[in-house]
Design a protein around this motif. Structure first.
Motif, PDB file in Angstrom:
ATOM      1  N   THR A  80      -8.226   6.024   1.726  1.00  0.00           N
ATOM      2  CA  THR A  80      -8.754   6.469   3.162  1.00  0.00           C
ATOM      3  C   THR A  80      -7.281   7.367   3.539  1.00  0.00           C
ATOM      4  OG1 THR A  80      -9.538   4.629   3.784  1.00  0.00           O
ATOM      5  CG2 THR A  80      -9.224   6.088   5.526  1.00  0.00           C
ATOM      6  N   LYS A  94      -8.401  -6.411   8.410  1.00  0.00           N
ATOM      7  CA  LYS A  94      -8.635  -5.104   8.409  1.00  0.00           C
ATOM      8  C   LYS A  94      -7.211  -4.404   8.759  1.00  0.00           C
ATOM      9  CE  LYS A  94     -12.902  -4.742   9.476  1.00  0.00           C
ATOM     10  NZ  LYS A  94     -14.202  -4.640   9.846  1.00  0.00           N
ATOM     11  N   GLU A  95      -7.143  -4.749  10.104  1.00  0.00           N
ATOM     12  CA  GLU A  95      -5.852  -4.122  10.620  1.00  0.00           C
ATOM     13  C   GLU A  95      -4.399  -4.331  10.045  1.00  0.00           C
ATOM     14  OE1 GLU A  95      -6.324  -2.311  13.143  1.00  0.00           O
ATOM     15  OE2 GLU A  95      -4.441  -2.110  14.262  1.00  0.00           O
ATOM     16  N   ALA A 135      -9.834  -0.276  16.241  1.00  0.00           N
ATOM     17  CA  ALA A 135      -9.994   0.031  14.877  1.00  0.00           C
ATOM     18  C   ALA A 135     -11.135   1.015  14.780  1.00  0.00           C
ATOM     19  CB  ALA A 135     -10.486  -1.326  13.958  1.00  0.00           C
ATOM     20  N   PHE A 183      -8.039   1.476   1.573  1.00  0.00           N
ATOM     21  CA  PHE A 183      -7.171   2.017   2.533  1.00  0.00           C
ATOM     22  C   PHE A 183      -6.282   2.804   2.037  1.00  0.00           C
ATOM     23  CE2 PHE A 183      -8.026  -1.842   5.415  1.00  0.00           C
ATOM     24  CZ  PHE A 183      -8.780  -1.088   6.245  1.00  0.00           C
ATOM     25  N   ARG A 201      -4.689  -2.407   6.632  1.00  0.00           N
ATOM     26  CA  ARG A 201      -4.589  -0.839   6.930  1.00  0.00           C
ATOM     27  C   ARG A 201      -3.145  -0.373   6.953  1.00  0.00           C
ATOM     28  NH1 ARG A 201      -7.701  -0.805  11.005  1.00  0.00           N
ATOM     29  NH2 ARG A 201      -9.491   0.234   9.861  1.00  0.00           N
TER      30      ARG A 201
END
Ligand code: PNS
Length: 204
Positions: A163, A135-136, A198, A160, A139
């Motif tokens: 977002t 995810k990091e 996160a 992402f 992102r």
């Protein structure tokens, strides 16, 4: 009649990675059915809903004989009882996983003495892979190909992008493609509890 051997493979799977897929494939060799169970955890903020995660897992395991996905809330041992599982599958990547897994296994055994807990080791290339790191990387627009199944890759990029749009931030840029070997080997660092910062809780 011979009773089918059923394994329950539980986790947060936020999202399902190729490391999880590797474990599901290994479990499918040992069991007639492998039910991948996404846990509802209200204490954790997740990127994907349980339903979204199940959809992505179902897509990823389409070619894995006997594998399916569900989501559950409540105790894992109750879910195992409901689906008639004789064993719980958990992955062990590194020594750092062991302590937590050991505690959980013994607690589950206390709650359901007849249920076996089987630990499987993923392929070496997935040893450093976990959902939080994926995810990091996603992102920040990093390359996650090879780390997650194709649908998960798309869903992460979409999520992402949405977002970033909502926050009026520049969308994560797609990095130029590289010809190097599997991204899995490059996503090093961070076993279970590494990394951080996160908005979502860490997941394996
Ligand atoms: O992928 P994770 O986050 O390491 O998975 C942890 C999970 C979902 C397997 C664990 O939190 C769990 O079993 N949750 C269900 C509730 C439960 O039974 N808790 C007691 C475990 S001893």
């Amino acid at each position: 009649m011979i009773r089918p051997r059923v394994a329950l493979f539980p986790g947060s799977f936020d999202p399902f990675t190729n490391g999880h897929l590797d474990l599901a494939r290994r479990a499918a060799v040992l069991f007639d059915r492998v039910v991948i169970a996404v846990a509802h955890n209200s204490a954790k903020t997740s990127l994907f809903t349980p339903e979204e995660r199940v959809e992505m897992i179902e897509d990823a395991v389409r070619g894995v004989k006997g594998a399916s996905a569900i989501h559950f809330s409540g105790l894992l041992v109750d879910c195992a009882r409901r689906i008639g599982a004789q064993a719980i599958i958990r992955g062990l990547r590194a020594v750092s996983d062991f302590e937590f897994e050991f505690q959980m296994a013994l607690m589950n055994r206390r709650l359901a003495p007849g249920l076996e807990i089987a630990f499987l080791m993923p392929s070496q290339e997935f040893t450093y892979l976990n959902s939080t790191l994926v995810k990091e990387v996603a992102r920040h627009g990093g390359r996650i190909r090879g780390l997650v199944p194709p649908l998960v890759e798309r869903r992460l990029q979409e999520r992402f992008r949405e977002t970033a749009k909502r926050a009026d931030l520049p969308a994560p840029a797609a990095r130029p493609r590289r010809r190097a070997a599997s991204g899995a080997r490059r996503a090093s660092g961070g076993a279970r509890r590494a990394g951080g910062g996160a908005p979502e809780a860490r997941t394996r």
